[in-house]
Design a protein around this motif. Structure first.
Motif, PDB file in Angstrom:
ATOM      1  N   PRO A  10       0.839  -1.213   0.000  1.00 54.57           N
ATOM      2  CA  PRO A  10       0.000   0.000   0.000  1.00 54.57           C
ATOM      3  C   PRO A  10       0.867   1.253   0.000  1.00 54.57           C
ATOM      4  O   PRO A  10       2.003   1.257   0.463  1.00 54.57           O
ATOM      5  N   LEU A  11       0.273   2.298  -0.500  1.00 50.02           N
ATOM      6  CA  LEU A  11       0.994   3.564  -0.606  1.00 50.02           C
ATOM      7  C   LEU A  11       1.493   4.060   0.729  1.00 50.02           C
ATOM      8  O   LEU A  11       2.567   4.655   0.827  1.00 50.02           O
ATOM      9  N   LEU A  12       0.752   3.787   1.789  1.00 54.40           N
ATOM     10  CA  LEU A  12       1.123   4.308   3.102  1.00 54.40           C
ATOM     11  C   LEU A  12       2.163   3.474   3.822  1.00 54.40           C
ATOM     12  O   LEU A  12       2.585   3.810   4.926  1.00 54.40           O
ATOM     13  N   GLN A  13       2.586   2.348   3.199  1.00 55.83           N
ATOM     14  CA  GLN A  13       3.614   1.539   3.878  1.00 55.83           C
ATOM     15  C   GLN A  13       4.906   2.341   3.965  1.00 55.83           C
ATOM     16  O   GLN A  13       5.339   2.947   2.993  1.00 55.83           O
ATOM     17  N   THR A  14       5.513   2.319   5.081  1.00 55.55           N
ATOM     18  CA  THR A  14       6.671   3.185   5.308  1.00 55.55           C
ATOM     19  C   THR A  14       7.969   2.501   4.930  1.00 55.55           C
ATOM     20  O   THR A  14       8.058   1.279   4.848  1.00 55.55           O
ATOM     21  N   LEU A  15       8.972   3.327   4.701  1.00 56.24           N
ATOM     22  CA  LEU A  15      10.299   2.808   4.402  1.00 56.24           C
ATOM     23  C   LEU A  15      10.862   2.032   5.580  1.00 56.24           C
ATOM     24  O   LEU A  15      11.626   1.078   5.410  1.00 56.24           O
ATOM     25  N   ALA A  16      10.452   2.400   6.787  1.00 51.71           N
ATOM     26  CA  ALA A  16      10.903   1.673   7.970  1.00 51.71           C
ATOM     27  C   ALA A  16      10.427   0.228   7.929  1.00 51.71           C
ATOM     28  O   ALA A  16      11.145  -0.695   8.329  1.00 51.71           O
ATOM     29  N   HIS A  17       9.201   0.037   7.441  1.00 52.63           N
ATOM     30  CA  HIS A  17       8.685  -1.329   7.341  1.00 52.63           C
ATOM     31  C   HIS A  17       9.476  -2.120   6.297  1.00 52.63           C
ATOM     32  O   HIS A  17       9.777  -3.292   6.487  1.00 52.63           O
ATOM     33  N   LEU A  18       9.812  -1.455   5.192  1.00 54.86           N
ATOM     34  CA  LEU A  18      10.662  -2.117   4.188  1.00 54.86           C
ATOM     35  C   LEU A  18      11.966  -2.574   4.831  1.00 54.86           C
ATOM     36  O   LEU A  18      12.446  -3.687   4.592  1.00 54.86           O
ATOM     37  N   SER A  19      12.554  -1.714   5.645  1.00 53.69           N
ATOM     38  CA  SER A  19      13.823  -2.070   6.278  1.00 53.69           C
ATOM     39  C   SER A  19      13.658  -3.245   7.221  1.00 53.69           C
ATOM     40  O   SER A  19      14.555  -4.076   7.358  1.00 53.69           O
ATOM     41  N   SER A  20      12.517  -3.352   7.881  1.00 56.18           N
ATOM     42  CA  SER A  20      12.319  -4.472   8.801  1.00 56.18           C
ATOM     43  C   SER A  20      12.246  -5.788   8.045  1.00 56.18           C
ATOM     44  O   SER A  20      12.586  -6.844   8.574  1.00 56.18           O
ATOM     45  N   ILE A  21      11.777  -5.727   6.807  1.00 56.46           N
ATOM     46  CA  ILE A  21      11.710  -6.949   5.996  1.00 56.46           C
ATOM     47  C   ILE A  21      13.067  -7.233   5.358  1.00 56.46           C
ATOM     48  O   ILE A  21      13.529  -8.368   5.307  1.00 56.46           O
ATOM     49  N   PHE A  22      13.703  -6.199   4.864  1.00 53.80           N
ATOM     50  CA  PHE A  22      14.905  -6.393   4.052  1.00 53.80           C
ATOM     51  C   PHE A  22      16.208  -6.078   4.763  1.00 53.80           C
ATOM     52  O   PHE A  22      17.270  -6.127   4.173  1.00 53.80           O
ATOM     53  N   GLY A  23      16.164  -5.795   6.034  1.00 58.48           N
ATOM     54  CA  GLY A  23      17.386  -5.489   6.745  1.00 58.48           C
ATOM     55  C   GLY A  23      17.788  -4.042   6.486  1.00 58.48           C
ATOM     56  O   GLY A  23      17.074  -3.272   5.867  1.00 58.48           O
ATOM     57  N   SER A  24      18.950  -3.661   6.970  1.00 56.92           N
ATOM     58  CA  SER A  24      19.398  -2.286   6.777  1.00 56.92           C
ATOM     59  C   SER A  24      20.863  -2.266   6.425  1.00 56.92           C
ATOM     60  O   SER A  24      21.623  -3.139   6.794  1.00 56.92           O
ATOM     61  N   VAL A  25      21.220  -1.298   5.641  1.00 51.83           N
ATOM     62  CA  VAL A  25      22.614  -1.055   5.288  1.00 51.83           C
ATOM     63  C   VAL A  25      22.870   0.434   5.382  1.00 51.83           C
ATOM     64  O   VAL A  25      21.948   1.236   5.483  1.00 51.83           O
ATOM     65  N   GLN A  26      24.113   0.780   5.330  1.00 51.79           N
ATOM     66  CA  GLN A  26      24.437   2.192   5.358  1.00 51.79           C
ATOM     67  C   GLN A  26      24.005   2.853   4.058  1.00 51.79           C
ATOM     68  O   GLN A  26      23.915   2.214   3.009  1.00 51.79           O
ATOM     69  N   ALA A  27      23.709   4.138   4.119  1.00 48.57           N
ATOM     70  CA  ALA A  27      23.313   4.874   2.924  1.00 48.57           C
ATOM     71  C   ALA A  27      24.400   4.767   1.867  1.00 48.57           C
ATOM     72  O   ALA A  27      25.591   4.805   2.164  1.00 48.57           O
ATOM     73  N   GLN A  28      23.956   4.635   0.623  1.00 49.06           N
ATOM     74  CA  GLN A  28      24.900   4.415  -0.471  1.00 49.06           C
ATOM     75  C   GLN A  28      25.199   5.719  -1.200  1.00 49.06           C
ATOM     76  O   GLN A  28      24.348   6.616  -1.283  1.00 49.06           O
ATOM     77  N   ASP A  29      26.388   5.809  -1.771  1.00 49.48           N
ATOM     78  CA  ASP A  29      26.697   6.971  -2.583  1.00 49.48           C
ATOM     79  C   ASP A  29      26.434   6.632  -4.044  1.00 49.48           C
ATOM     80  O   ASP A  29      25.949   5.558  -4.376  1.00 49.48           O
ATOM     81  N   ALA A  30      26.741   7.555  -4.929  1.00 54.30           N
ATOM     82  CA  ALA A  30      26.400   7.410  -6.342  1.00 54.30           C
ATOM     83  C   ALA A  30      27.141   6.260  -7.010  1.00 54.30           C
ATOM     84  O   ALA A  30      26.773   5.840  -8.103  1.00 54.30           O
ATOM     85  N   ARG A  31      28.185   5.761  -6.377  1.00 56.39           N
ATOM     86  CA  ARG A  31      28.930   4.660  -6.977  1.00 56.39           C
ATOM     87  C   ARG A  31      28.236   3.322  -6.771  1.00 56.39           C
ATOM     88  O   ARG A  31      28.638   2.323  -7.346  1.00 56.39           O
ATOM     89  N   CYS A  32      27.198   3.295  -5.945  1.00 53.59           N
ATOM     90  CA  CYS A  32      26.508   2.051  -5.613  1.00 53.59           C
ATOM     91  C   CYS A  32      25.113   2.041  -6.209  1.00 53.59           C
ATOM     92  O   CYS A  32      24.507   3.091  -6.444  1.00 53.59           O
ATOM     93  N   ARG A  33      24.594   0.840  -6.429  1.00 54.70           N
ATOM     94  CA  ARG A  33      23.208   0.719  -6.851  1.00 54.70           C
ATOM     95  C   ARG A  33      22.297   1.151  -5.696  1.00 54.70           C
ATOM     96  O   ARG A  33      22.608   0.945  -4.512  1.00 54.70           O
ATOM     97  N   SER A  34      21.193   1.727  -6.050  1.00 59.31           N
ATOM     98  CA  SER A  34      20.256   2.224  -5.057  1.00 59.31           C
ATOM     99  C   SER A  34      19.636   1.070  -4.274  1.00 59.31           C
ATOM    100  O   SER A  34      19.441  -0.029  -4.799  1.00 59.31           O
ATOM    101  N   THR A  35      19.343   1.315  -2.997  1.00 55.96           N
ATOM    102  CA  THR A  35      18.693   0.324  -2.137  1.00 55.96           C
ATOM    103  C   THR A  35      17.448   0.954  -1.514  1.00 55.96           C
ATOM    104  O   THR A  35      17.281   2.185  -1.546  1.00 55.96           O
TER     105      THR A  35
END
Length: 578
Positions: A10-35
Motif C-alpha cells: 500500500p501507498l502508506l507503507q513506510t520505508l521503515a517497514h521495508l527495512s524491517s523486511i529487508f534489513g538495513s545497510v548504510q546509505a549508499q553513494d552514487a557509486r553504488c546501486r540504489s537500495t
C-alpha cells in the motif's frame, strides 16, 4: 501451478517497514546501486506506475519460507508443507525469488523456525515476464533508477547469478512454449537458407518440455538431462548433452536469438545482424549481455540410442578399485572414437563400498548388441586380473530416441540444501597421464564425483554459424567434464569453510594442476572460481569484455564471476563500483 500476481505494498507503507523486511545497510553513494534505504530508491508511486505499464505483472514476493516464521493459526500446517516441498526443484523454480541451493540466497530465510528469516539475499521486486516487452520495461526501469538488475529462470544455478539483494528481478519462468517448427530456416535479414530442421521457442522453455514437443515431430535437439534447466541459461553457458559427441554443444546449435539489450532495445541477433552479440551470447554466459527471449536452434532426427549401464563394487579405497577405475577411464579415448558418450559416477568410499557406475550411450547403433559387445574385452580383463574381488551388474537397453532416454535417466537429485560444486575439463591425454591417478584420487576425495564423457568429434569439429562462438576454447580439446560437489548444514559457517576449502583448494585444484591450460564448464563450476576469466572463457575473454563494454557501458547487467564483473564489488548486501 502458475504464480498469481501479488499486490503491491500500500501507498502508506513506510520505508521503515521495508527495512524491517529487508534489513538495513548504510546509505549508499552514487557509486553504488540504489537500495530501499536510500532517498534515490523509487517511490511507491513509481513502482505502481511500472506495475500498471506491465499490466499487473510486477510482484512483491515475501521470502519463500516465511510461512515457517508466521504466527498465523495455520502456520504449523504451512510450515510442514514448506519443509516437504523445500527439497524439490519444482518448489524453487515456481517461486519468483527462491533458488535451488540455500547458500545462493545466503541462507536468508529457511523453513526452520529456529533460524532467522529476512528478505536479505532476495530481490525486492520481480517482473513476471512473458514477453520481450515485459523484459524491456524492467531493464529500462532498472537502468533509469540505478537499481541492481537480476535475472532468474528456474533458479538452477551454481554461480550465484539467479538472486541478488536489493534488486529488481526479471523472472523468465513463463517465457515458454510458442514452438515454431522449421523444415529449413532463413535467419531474419539474411540472404541465406539453412537447410536443416529447426525450432524456435521461448528462452524460458524447460528441457523436459523441449524434448516432449520435439518428440511429437519425430525430432530432438542437443539438450541436457536436468528437467528444470531452461533453454536460455543452458545455451549461454555452452550446454553439454548425451549427443554432444555427435552434434556439438548446445551453443553450437543456435541459429538466431531474439533478445533485449541493456539499453532496452528488442533486437534479433544472427550471423547477418548484431553479429558481435550473436557470437557473445553463444557461450558467453547469461545475465550479462541482455536477456534472451526467443531462440532458434537446430533440431535433428530422433534416432535410436543404445545404453549400456553397469555398476561395479569393490573394497573401499583398495588398489583393486583404483586400478580398475584407471583401466576403464583409459579406454575413454577409444570409446569416443567409436561415437560413445558416457556418464560415470565414482564413489571410492560410500557406505563401506567403493562404487563405480557407468552409463554409456551410442547413437543410432549398427546392431542391438553393438555397444554391449565393446565391453567384452574390458570385463575379461577385470575378471582375469581381479578374480573374486569385485561385484558387478550390467544391463543393455535400446531407447527409441533421446526423449525416452531422458525419461529414464533425467537428473532426480534434490534441492533445498547448501551446496557447492567444482569442475574441470579434461583432454584425452590427461586420462593416460602418469599423474592422472593421484589427481583423480584427490579430486574424488571422500565425497566422490562424476566424469562425463560428453565431448568428442562433434564438439571438437563443431562449425557454429558465423564461423565460431564464445564457447570456452577448452571444450574444443576436452573429452571429459569432471565435476564434484559437497553440501553442508545451513548456517554452519565452520562446515561451510571446510567444504569450500575441500572443493576449491583440494579437489578441483588437483585437476587445475594436472591440466593448467584447460578450463571449467561455465554452468557447473565452483561459484568463486579463481581466475574465472581464463577458466570459463580462455582466449575468448578479451573479445567478450570488449563487447560487454560496447553494449553495456553502464553495467546495467552485473552478475558474479560474469564477463565484466571486475568493475564492481558486493559490499555487504550492496553492489558498488570499485
Amino acid at each position: 501451478m502458475r504464480v498469481k500476481t501479488l499486490a503491491l505494498l500500500p501507498l502508506l507503507q513506510t520505508l521503515a517497514h521495508l527495512s524491517s523486511i529487508f534489513g538495513s545497510v548504510q546509505a549508499q553513494d552514487a557509486r553504488c546501486r540504489s537500495t530501499p534505504n536510500d532517498a534515490s530508491w523509487p517511490s511507491i508511486y513509481q513502482w505502481n506506475h511500472l506495475n500498471e505499464s506491465l499490466y499487473g505483472r510486477l510482484l512483491r514476493p515475501s521470502p519463500p519460507a516465511l510461512g515457517c516464521h508466521s504466527s498465523s493459526p495455520h502456520s504449523n500446517d504451512t510450515c510442514a508443507n514448506l519443509k516437504k516441498s523445500w527439497a524439490t526443484f519444482p518448489f524453487h523454480q515456481d517461486n519468483p525469488i527462491s533458488t535451488a541451493w540455500n547458500n545462493m540466497n545466503n541462507d536468508s530465510c529457511l523453513p526452520n523456525t529456529s533460524a532467522p528469516c529476512s528478505g536479505l539475499g532476495y530481490p525486492v521486486y520481480v517482473v513476471n515476464a512473458t514477453s520481450a516487452r515485459d523484459v524491456k520495461l524492467a531493464i529500462d526501469f532498472a537502468r533509469e533508477n540505478n537499481i541492481r538488475l537480476n535475472v532468474k529462470a528456474s533458479g538452477h544455478d551454481y554461480l550465484k547469478r539467479s538472486a541478488a539483494p536489493y534488486s529488481l528481478s526479471i523472472w523468465t519462468r513463463y517465457m515458454v512454449g510458442g514452438y515454431d517448427y522449421h523444415d529449413e530456416f532463413k535467419p531474419r535479414g539474411c540472404d541465406i537458407i539453412i537447410n536443416t530442421t529447426a525450432v524456435t521457442a521461448g528462452a524460458g522453455s524447460y528441457v523436459r518440455d523441449i524434448y516432449y514437443n520435439l518428440d511429437q515431430q519425430n525430432q530432438t535437439a542437443v539438450d541436457g538431462l536436468g528437467p528444470e534447466v531452461t533453454l536460455g541459461g543452458y545455451l549461454t553457458g555452452g550446454g553439454h548433452s548425451p549427443i554432444s559427441n555427435i552434434y556439438g554443444l548446445g551453443a553450437d546449435q543456435i541459429y538466431e536469438v531474439e533478445m533485449v539489450t541493456p539499453t532496452g532495445e528488442i533486437i534479433t541477433a544472427n550471423e547477418c545482424q548484431n553479429t558481435d552479440l550473436f557470437w557473445a551470447v553463444r557461450g558467453g554466459g547469461g545475465s550479462t549481455f541482455g536477456v534472451l527471449t526467443r531462440v532458434t536452434i537446430r533440431t535433428v532426427p530422433a534416432t535410436p540410442i543404445a545404453v549400456y549401464d553397469f555398476t561395479l563394487e569393490a573394497e573401499p579405497n583398495s588398489t583393486t578399485y583404483w586400478d580398475i577405475v584407471k583401466y576403464f577411464l583409459a579406454q575413454f579415448p577409444a570409446l569416443a572414437a567409436s561415437n560413445v558418450s558416457a556418464y560415470t559416477y565414482l564413489y571410492p568410499n560410500m557406505d563401506s563400498v567403493a562404487s563405480f557406475e557407468g552409463v554409456f550411450a551410442l547413437s543410432n547403433p549398427a546392431s542391438a548388441n553393438a555397444l554391449e559387445d565393446m565391453w567384452i574385452p574390458f570385463w575379461s580383463h577385470v575378471n582375469e586380473t581381479y578374480p573374486n574381488k569385485t561385484v558387478a551388474k550390467a544391463k543393455s537397453t535400446i531407447f527409441p530416441n533421446l526423449y525416452s532416454l531422458f525419461l529414464e535417466y533425467a537428473d532426480t537429485s534434490g534441492a533445498g540444501v547448501d551446496k557447492v560444486v567444482g569442475s574441470r575439463l579434461l583432454p584425452s591425454e590427461a586420462l593416460t597421464d602418469d599423474a592422472f591417478s593421484n589427481a583423480l584420487i584427490d579430486f574424488l576425495g571422500d565425497s566422490g564425483g562424476r566424469l562425463y564423457m560428453v565431448s568428442g568429434k562433434g564438439v571438437w569439429d563443431a562449425e557454429p554459424r558465423g564461423g565460431n562462438n564464445a564457447v570456452n576454447p577448452a571444450w574444443r580439446n576436452a573429452l571429459v567434464h569432471a565435476v564434484t560437489s559437497q553440501s553442508w548444514m545451513p548456517l554452519n559457517e565452520t562446515q561451510r569453510a571446510i567444504v569450500e576449502h575441500d572443493i576449491n583448494n583440494v579437489q578441483t585444484d588437483a585437476f587445475r594442476q594436472l591440466v593448467p591450460h584447460s578450463g571449467a564448464y561455465l554452468n557447473e563450476a565452483y561459484w568463486n572460481e579463481p581466475n574465472f576469466q581464463q577458466a570459463f572463457w580462455g582466449s575468448n575473454y578479451k573479445r567478450l569484455q570488449e563487447i560487454k563494454r560496447a553494449v553495456d557501458p553502464d553495467d546495467v547487467f552485473w552478475c558474479h564471476v560474469c564477463v565484466g564483473s571486475e568493475g564492481w564489488k558486493e559490499i555487504g548486501e550492496s553492489l558498488c563500483r570499485v
